[in-house]
Write a protein that holds these residues in place. Structure first.
Motif, PDB file in Angstrom:
ATOM      1  N   VAL A 165      25.370  20.205  31.505  1.00 27.04           N
ATOM      2  CA  VAL A 165      25.887  19.536  32.699  1.00 27.04           C
ATOM      3  C   VAL A 165      25.065  19.863  33.940  1.00 27.04           C
ATOM      4  CG1 VAL A 165      27.545  21.337  33.344  1.00 27.04           C
ATOM      5  CG2 VAL A 165      28.038  18.961  33.910  1.00 27.04           C
ATOM      6  N   HIS A 166      24.388  21.009  33.951  1.00 24.79           N
ATOM      7  CA  HIS A 166      23.623  21.418  35.137  1.00 24.79           C
ATOM      8  C   HIS A 166      22.266  20.727  35.224  1.00 24.79           C
ATOM      9  CE1 HIS A 166      26.332  24.547  36.594  1.00 24.79           C
ATOM     10  NE2 HIS A 166      26.530  24.882  35.333  1.00 24.79           N
ATOM     11  N   HIS A 167      21.772  20.178  34.120  1.00 24.06           N
ATOM     12  CA  HIS A 167      20.455  19.561  34.132  1.00 24.06           C
ATOM     13  C   HIS A 167      20.458  18.092  33.702  1.00 24.06           C
ATOM     14  CE1 HIS A 167      19.473  23.953  33.725  1.00 24.06           C
ATOM     15  NE2 HIS A 167      18.707  23.612  34.722  1.00 24.06           N
TER      16      HIS A 167
ATOM     17  N   ALA B  87      33.635  11.533  37.671  1.00 22.22           N
ATOM     18  CA  ALA B  87      32.707  12.658  37.793  1.00 22.22           C
ATOM     19  C   ALA B  87      33.500  13.909  38.135  1.00 22.22           C
ATOM     20  CB  ALA B  87      31.666  12.373  38.873  1.00 22.22           C
ATOM     21  N   SER B  88      32.935  15.068  37.847  1.00 20.79           N
ATOM     22  CA  SER B  88      33.604  16.329  38.165  1.00 20.79           C
ATOM     23  C   SER B  88      33.651  16.572  39.662  1.00 20.79           C
ATOM     24  CB  SER B  88      32.889  17.500  37.472  1.00 20.79           C
ATOM     25  OG  SER B  88      33.019  17.412  36.080  1.00 20.79           O
ATOM     26  N   GLY B  89      32.535  16.315  40.347  1.00 19.44           N
ATOM     27  CA  GLY B  89      32.487  16.524  41.783  1.00 19.44           C
ATOM     28  C   GLY B  89      32.188  17.969  42.159  1.00 19.44           C
TER      29      GLY B  89
ATOM     30  N   LEU C 248      28.632  19.407  41.408  1.00 18.44           N
ATOM     31  CA  LEU C 248      28.118  19.692  40.056  1.00 18.44           C
ATOM     32  C   LEU C 248      27.075  18.669  39.633  1.00 18.44           C
ATOM     33  CD1 LEU C 248      28.503  21.605  37.605  1.00 18.44           C
ATOM     34  CD2 LEU C 248      30.083  19.901  36.686  1.00 18.44           C
ATOM     35  N   GLU C 249      27.339  17.400  39.929  1.00 19.74           N
ATOM     36  CA  GLU C 249      26.400  16.328  39.563  1.00 19.74           C
ATOM     37  C   GLU C 249      25.529  16.002  40.778  1.00 19.74           C
ATOM     38  OE1 GLU C 249      30.377  15.409  37.387  1.00 19.74           O
ATOM     39  OE2 GLU C 249      29.799  15.777  39.456  1.00 19.74           O
ATOM     40  N   SER C 250      24.359  16.580  40.820  1.00 25.52           N
ATOM     41  CA  SER C 250      23.478  16.419  41.988  1.00 25.52           C
ATOM     42  C   SER C 250      22.922  15.002  42.105  1.00 25.52           C
ATOM     43  CB  SER C 250      22.323  17.415  41.910  1.00 25.52           C
ATOM     44  OG  SER C 250      21.566  17.212  40.727  1.00 25.52           O
ATOM     45  N   PHE C 251      23.078  14.222  41.059  1.00 29.08           N
ATOM     46  CA  PHE C 251      22.479  12.890  41.020  1.00 29.08           C
ATOM     47  C   PHE C 251      23.426  11.789  41.504  1.00 29.08           C
ATOM     48  CE2 PHE C 251      24.341  13.986  36.913  1.00 29.08           C
ATOM     49  CZ  PHE C 251      25.276  12.965  36.751  1.00 29.08           C
ATOM     50  N   LEU C 252      24.618  12.107  41.977  1.00 26.70           N
ATOM     51  CA  LEU C 252      25.619  11.078  42.255  1.00 26.70           C
ATOM     52  C   LEU C 252      25.198  10.096  43.342  1.00 26.70           C
ATOM     53  CD1 LEU C 252      29.111  12.809  41.957  1.00 26.70           C
ATOM     54  CD2 LEU C 252      27.891  11.403  40.290  1.00 26.70           C
ATOM     55  N   ASP C 253      24.552  10.566  44.393  1.00 26.83           N
ATOM     56  CA  ASP C 253      24.125   9.646  45.455  1.00 26.83           C
ATOM     57  C   ASP C 253      23.159   8.607  44.913  1.00 26.83           C
ATOM     58  OD1 ASP C 253      25.694  10.844  47.357  1.00 26.83           O
ATOM     59  OD2 ASP C 253      24.101  12.140  48.124  1.00 26.83           O
ATOM     60  N   LYS C 254      22.224   9.059  44.080  1.00 29.98           N
ATOM     61  CA  LYS C 254      21.266   8.147  43.464  1.00 29.98           C
ATOM     62  C   LYS C 254      21.975   7.172  42.517  1.00 29.98           C
ATOM     63  CE  LYS C 254      17.712  10.285  41.871  1.00 29.98           C
ATOM     64  NZ  LYS C 254      16.837  11.052  40.940  1.00 29.98           N
ATOM     65  N   LEU C 255      22.974   7.708  41.790  1.00 27.79           N
ATOM     66  CA  LEU C 255      23.696   6.875  40.833  1.00 27.79           C
ATOM     67  C   LEU C 255      24.500   5.794  41.535  1.00 27.79           C
ATOM     68  CD1 LEU C 255      24.559   6.328  37.911  1.00 27.79           C
ATOM     69  CD2 LEU C 255      26.352   8.057  38.193  1.00 27.79           C
ATOM     70  N   ARG C 256      25.095   6.115  42.672  1.00 25.82           N
ATOM     71  CA  ARG C 256      25.877   5.132  43.420  1.00 25.82           C
ATOM     72  C   ARG C 256      25.045   3.900  43.760  1.00 25.82           C
ATOM     73  NH1 ARG C 256      28.094   9.842  45.805  1.00 25.82           N
ATOM     74  NH2 ARG C 256      30.350   9.982  45.492  1.00 25.82           N
ATOM     75  N   ASP C 257      23.778   4.103  44.071  1.00 20.39           N
ATOM     76  CA  ASP C 257      22.893   2.987  44.411  1.00 20.39           C
ATOM     77  C   ASP C 257      22.613   2.097  43.205  1.00 20.39           C
ATOM     78  OD1 ASP C 257      22.731   4.006  46.977  1.00 20.39           O
ATOM     79  OD2 ASP C 257      20.872   5.110  46.593  1.00 20.39           O
ATOM     80  N   SER C 258      22.778   2.668  41.999  1.00 16.55           N
ATOM     81  CA  SER C 258      22.483   1.903  40.780  1.00 16.55           C
ATOM     82  C   SER C 258      23.708   1.194  40.215  1.00 16.55           C
ATOM     83  CB  SER C 258      21.914   2.838  39.700  1.00 16.55           C
ATOM     84  OG  SER C 258      20.751   3.495  40.163  1.00 16.55           O
ATOM     85  N   LEU C 259      24.893   1.594  40.655  1.00 17.39           N
ATOM     86  CA  LEU C 259      26.112   1.008  40.119  1.00 17.39           C
ATOM     87  C   LEU C 259      26.402  -0.337  40.771  1.00 17.39           C
ATOM     88  CD1 LEU C 259      28.449   4.150  40.118  1.00 17.39           C
ATOM     89  CD2 LEU C 259      27.364   3.088  38.138  1.00 17.39           C
ATOM     90  N   GLY C 260      27.005  -1.201  39.996  1.00 20.54           N
ATOM     91  CA  GLY C 260      27.425  -2.481  40.539  1.00 20.54           C
ATOM     92  C   GLY C 260      28.646  -2.326  41.436  1.00 20.54           C
ATOM     93  N   ALA C 261      28.950  -3.355  42.190  1.00 16.83           N
ATOM     94  CA  ALA C 261      30.071  -3.297  43.124  1.00 16.83           C
ATOM     95  C   ALA C 261      31.412  -3.167  42.412  1.00 16.83           C
ATOM     96  CB  ALA C 261      30.070  -4.555  43.994  1.00 16.83           C
ATOM     97  N   GLY C 262      31.461  -3.535  41.141  1.00 12.26           N
ATOM     98  CA  GLY C 262      32.728  -3.513  40.415  1.00 12.26           C
ATOM     99  C   GLY C 262      33.103  -2.169  39.829  1.00 12.26           C
ATOM    100  N   VAL C 263      32.277  -1.141  40.023  1.00  9.05           N
ATOM    101  CA  VAL C 263      32.544   0.179  39.451  1.00  9.05           C
ATOM    102  C   VAL C 263      32.961   1.142  40.563  1.00  9.05           C
ATOM    103  CG1 VAL C 263      31.646   2.069  38.043  1.00  9.05           C
ATOM    104  CG2 VAL C 263      30.752  -0.242  37.729  1.00  9.05           C
TER     105      VAL C 263
END
Length: 308
Positions: free
Chosen positions: A54-56, A75-77, A80-95
């Motif tokens: 989970v750390h990598h 997500a755990s929050g 813990l998940e350092s990639f969440l900001d980047k992931l938000r940009d990749s998610l569609g508006a429906g998620v």
């Protein structure tokens, strides 16, 4: 015969198809929780699977493809998940991305304060290694898991109001089970003398567990596995083990036990069964299996032989 087929066709056209709400998760414990709360009304897709680190972990393109169609991403929050900001940009508006831990009370990560006998003044009496970060391992607490069940139920109900009552019932059933597990853990831990409730681990992953069950955490490294223990910190821990007669030290299931092995060699202290630190072990990736493994391992190493 033709009339029968026409009748069946009419029924198929008028009975609505059941469509479960698709939920993606970034931790196996959250996947299990979503299944407990959502039951047959959810389809759970595990993005971070048992056995992963989970750390990598960072989502790959195939993971984004697996999320397609999901209405909720758990997500755990707590960082813990350092990639969440980047992931938000990749998610569609429906998620909707929900950091479950953000609504759960935090405790700071605090490395153990070493107390030495015979110190001459306050400066020599302790060495405080606190660095102020939030401990992200909130799911080591049964009370926090109860909170998480309610959070997941509320999020599912917002997406699927027609099944709100079922989600509420699922959260209540999960909370009852978590309460029963806490009671069992308390009875088991009662076998360990209070003076022996010092939990020595390599990483600071057990703060919530220690707070809930009355242990004092002693960690050599930080929260993440990349942290290194200073020679000064190792020496202090060795001294404390000798001073307080600490019975055992505990490695973790996915971490290198090198530092703890060196300490065990220097002190003769027992090395306990590896604990499940991140809840992602293939053999223990639900709250029940993780807690049961950790409690049994700790009691086996720290309780007097007569009461095990």
């Amino acid at each position: 015969m033709k009339l029968l087929l026409r009748s069946l066709g009419f029924l198929a056209a008028t009975v609505p198809c059941f469509a479960a709400t698709k939920v993606a998760t970034l931790h196996p414990l959250l996947a299990d929780l979503a299944r407990q709360v959502g039951g047959a009304n959810v389809e759970v897709v595990e993005i971070l699977k048992p056995g992963a680190d989970v750390h990598h972990f960072e989502p790959a393109p195939k993971d984004l493809a697996e999320m397609r169609g999901a209405k909720l991403l758990l997500a755990s929050g707590k960082g813990l998940e350092s990639f969440l900001d980047k992931l938000r940009d990749s998610l569609g508006a429906g998620v909707k991305l929900v950091e479950v831990g953000e609504k759960i009370p935090s405790i700071p990560f605090e490395e153990h304060v070493h107390h030495h006998e015979g110190a001459k003044d306050a400066d020599e009496d302790h060495d405080d290694h606190h660095h102020g970060a939030v401990d992200p391992h909130w799911w080591h607490s049964a009370e926090n898991m109860k909170r998480a069940a309610r959070i997941v139920a509320d999020e599912l109900a917002a997406l699927d109001p027609a099944n709100a009552a079922a989600y509420s019932a699922g959260a209540k059933a999960a909370s009852k089970r978590f309460g029963e597990l806490k009671s069992w853990a308390q009875k088991e831990i009662a076998k360990v003398n209070r003076k022996d409730r010092l939990l020595v681990t390599a990483h600071g992953a057990f703060g919530y567990f220690c707070k809930e069950y009355g242990f004092e955490p002693i960690s050599l490294l930080g929260i993440g596995r990349s942290d290194d223990a200073s020679s000064k910190h190792v020496a202090e821990t060795i001294e404390e083990i000798r001073e307080h007669g600490i019975k055992a030290i505990f490695p973790e299931d996915q971490a290198n036990p090198k530092v703890l092995v060196e300490i065990a060699r220097s002190t003769g202290v027992k090395i306990g069964e590896p604990l499940i630190a991140d809840g992602t072990a293939k053999v223990a990736h639900t709250f029940e299996t993780m807690l049961a493994h950790n409690v049994r391992s700790i009691v086996a190493a720290l309780a007097p032989a007569a009461v095990k």
